[in-house]
Design a protein around this motif. Structure first.
Motif, mmCIF file in Angstrom:
data_model
loop_
_atom_site.group_PDB
_atom_site.id
_atom_site.type_symbol
_atom_site.label_atom_id
_atom_site.label_comp_id
_atom_site.label_asym_id
_atom_site.label_seq_id
_atom_site.Cartn_x
_atom_site.Cartn_y
_atom_site.Cartn_z
ATOM 1 N N MET A 94 46.023 -10.351 88.697
ATOM 2 C CA MET A 94 44.725 -10.695 89.320
ATOM 3 C C MET A 94 43.759 -10.947 88.195
ATOM 4 N N THR A 95 43.339 -12.232 88.249
ATOM 5 C CA THR A 95 42.226 -12.273 87.284
ATOM 6 C C THR A 95 40.841 -12.234 88.010
ATOM 7 N N LEU A 96 39.958 -11.452 87.250
ATOM 8 C CA LEU A 96 38.586 -11.245 87.713
ATOM 9 C C LEU A 96 37.509 -11.447 86.752
ATOM 10 N N PRO A 97 36.390 -11.956 87.085
ATOM 11 C CA PRO A 97 35.272 -12.233 86.254
ATOM 12 C C PRO A 97 35.193 -10.640 85.201
ATOM 13 N N ALA A 98 34.770 -10.945 83.964
ATOM 14 C CA ALA A 98 34.747 -9.662 83.171
ATOM 15 C C ALA A 98 34.138 -8.391 83.508
ATOM 16 N N GLN A 99 32.803 -8.767 84.309
ATOM 17 C CA GLN A 99 32.285 -7.467 84.567
ATOM 18 C C GLN A 99 32.816 -6.858 85.865
ATOM 19 N N LEU A 100 33.376 -7.583 86.889
ATOM 20 C CA LEU A 100 34.144 -6.987 87.824
ATOM 21 C C LEU A 100 35.368 -6.260 87.482
ATOM 22 N N GLN A 101 35.994 -6.974 86.367
ATOM 23 C CA GLN A 101 37.403 -6.256 85.851
ATOM 24 C C GLN A 101 37.015 -4.770 85.454
ATOM 25 N N GLU A 102 35.865 -4.621 84.263
ATOM 26 C CA GLU A 102 35.330 -3.697 83.969
ATOM 27 C C GLU A 102 35.074 -2.584 84.984
ATOM 28 N N LEU A 103 34.619 -3.040 86.036
ATOM 29 C CA LEU A 103 34.431 -2.079 87.035
ATOM 30 C C LEU A 103 35.629 -1.423 87.552
ATOM 31 N N VAL A 104 36.643 -2.446 87.846
ATOM 32 C CA VAL A 104 37.868 -2.041 88.337
ATOM 33 C C VAL A 104 38.717 -1.208 87.590
ATOM 34 N N ASP A 105 38.495 -1.378 86.119
ATOM 35 C CA ASP A 105 39.024 -0.400 85.218
ATOM 36 C C ASP A 105 38.360 0.656 85.117
ATOM 37 N N ASP A 106 37.252 0.637 85.418
ATOM 38 C CA ASP A 106 36.374 2.292 85.260
ATOM 39 C C ASP A 106 36.875 2.954 86.576
ATOM 40 N N PHE A 107 37.038 2.561 87.716
ATOM 41 C CA PHE A 107 37.472 3.096 89.040
ATOM 42 C C PHE A 107 39.111 3.558 88.734
ATOM 43 N N ALA A 108 39.656 2.722 87.981
ATOM 44 C CA ALA A 108 41.175 3.105 87.767
ATOM 45 C C ALA A 108 41.442 4.304 86.865
ATOM 46 N N ALA A 109 40.507 4.582 86.003
ATOM 47 C CA ALA A 109 40.601 5.233 84.843
ATOM 48 C C ALA A 109 40.168 7.077 85.345
ATOM 49 N N VAL A 110 39.654 6.845 86.413
ATOM 50 C CA VAL A 110 39.156 8.260 86.927
ATOM 51 C C VAL A 110 39.822 8.704 88.094
ATOM 52 N N THR A 111 39.820 10.096 88.441
ATOM 53 C CA THR A 111 40.249 10.785 89.898
ATOM 54 C C THR A 111 39.720 10.189 91.016
ATOM 55 N N PRO A 112 40.180 10.267 92.058
ATOM 56 C CA PRO A 112 39.816 10.009 93.446
ATOM 57 C C PRO A 112 38.344 10.701 93.637
ATOM 58 N N LYS A 113 38.271 11.861 93.370
ATOM 59 C CA LYS A 113 36.829 12.549 93.424
ATOM 60 C C LYS A 113 35.786 12.051 92.463
ATOM 61 N N GLN A 114 36.319 11.620 91.384
ATOM 62 C CA GLN A 114 35.261 10.809 90.512
ATOM 63 C C GLN A 114 34.817 9.482 90.693
ATOM 64 N N ARG A 115 35.951 8.802 91.565
ATOM 65 C CA ARG A 115 35.694 7.622 91.919
ATOM 66 C C ARG A 115 34.339 7.517 93.003
ATOM 67 N N LEU A 116 34.368 8.582 93.750
ATOM 68 C CA LEU A 116 33.400 8.590 94.719
ATOM 69 C C LEU A 116 31.901 8.860 93.966
ATOM 70 N N GLU A 117 31.867 9.794 92.863
ATOM 71 C CA GLU A 117 30.916 9.962 92.251
ATOM 72 C C GLU A 117 30.372 8.712 91.637
ATOM 73 N N LEU A 118 31.321 7.976 91.044
ATOM 74 C CA LEU A 118 31.050 6.701 90.479
ATOM 75 C C LEU A 118 30.432 5.563 91.391
ATOM 76 N N LEU A 119 31.078 5.519 92.758
ATOM 77 C CA LEU A 119 30.444 4.910 93.700
ATOM 78 C C LEU A 119 28.884 5.235 93.908
ATOM 79 N N LEU A 120 28.695 6.572 94.061
ATOM 80 C CA LEU A 120 27.223 7.027 94.298
ATOM 81 C C LEU A 120 26.321 6.500 93.227
ATOM 82 N N GLU A 121 26.746 6.637 91.877
ATOM 83 C CA GLU A 121 26.127 6.470 90.854
ATOM 84 C C GLU A 121 25.708 4.922 90.794
ATOM 85 N N LEU A 122 26.590 3.919 91.173
ATOM 86 C CA LEU A 122 26.360 2.708 91.430
ATOM 87 C C LEU A 122 25.688 2.384 92.388
#
Length: 141
Positions: free
Chosen positions: A1-29
């Motif tokens: 899957m090829t994504l624009p760089a900023q979107l890929q960075e967000l996908v990578d950020d979400f993939a690097a954390v636990t499910p609970k941390q994903r919710l925290e990241l979503l709230l931060e965003l």
């Protein structure tokens, strides 16, 4: 899957954390969603509503003379999940070329790993946001 760089960075950020941390990241965003410019102050009259979202969400897409996409979202502060999704779209797609935005896979959001954290209905809202963005990009002069 090829994504624009900023979107890929967000996908990578979400993939690097636990499910609970994903919710925290979503709230931060959700807190980082930019304010609307004055021309969109009356969102209900000047923007397209995404009815699939559980909270009222309005969006507008502008394509400039160099075919770059600019996104604008209105979502209530008391709707952090919806605002978080809008912020992902804004951070990942705003300023990208129309061609790159149209090339984003319709199901890219599955790579965020949020299925375990939010309801399928909410994810459907995110898919609808992307569909509306693409529709407006295609319709732009």
């Amino acid at each position: 899957m090829t994504l624009p760089a900023q979107l890929q960075e967000l996908v990578d950020d979400f993939a690097a954390v636990t499910p609970k941390q994903r919710l925290e990241l979503l709230l931060e965003l959700s807190r980082e969603l930019p304010e609307l410019p004055e021309r969109y102050a009356d969102a209900a009259d000047s923007m397209e509503q995404v009815h699939e979202c559980q909270s009222p969400l309005f969006l507008a897409v502008e394509v400039d003379d160099s075919a770059h996409v600019h996104l604008f979202f209105s979502a209530p502060p008391e709707s952090p999940t919806t605002r978080g999704f809008a912020s992902i779209m804004h951070t990942g797609l705003d300023g990208e070329s129309a061609e790159d935005v149209l090339a984003v896979p319709d199901d890219f959001y599955t790579a965020l790993g949020l299925a375990a954290a939010v309801s399928p209905l909410r994810l459907r809202g995110m898919a609808a946001m992307l569909a509306r963005i693409k529709k407006q990009v295609r319709a732009a002069p």
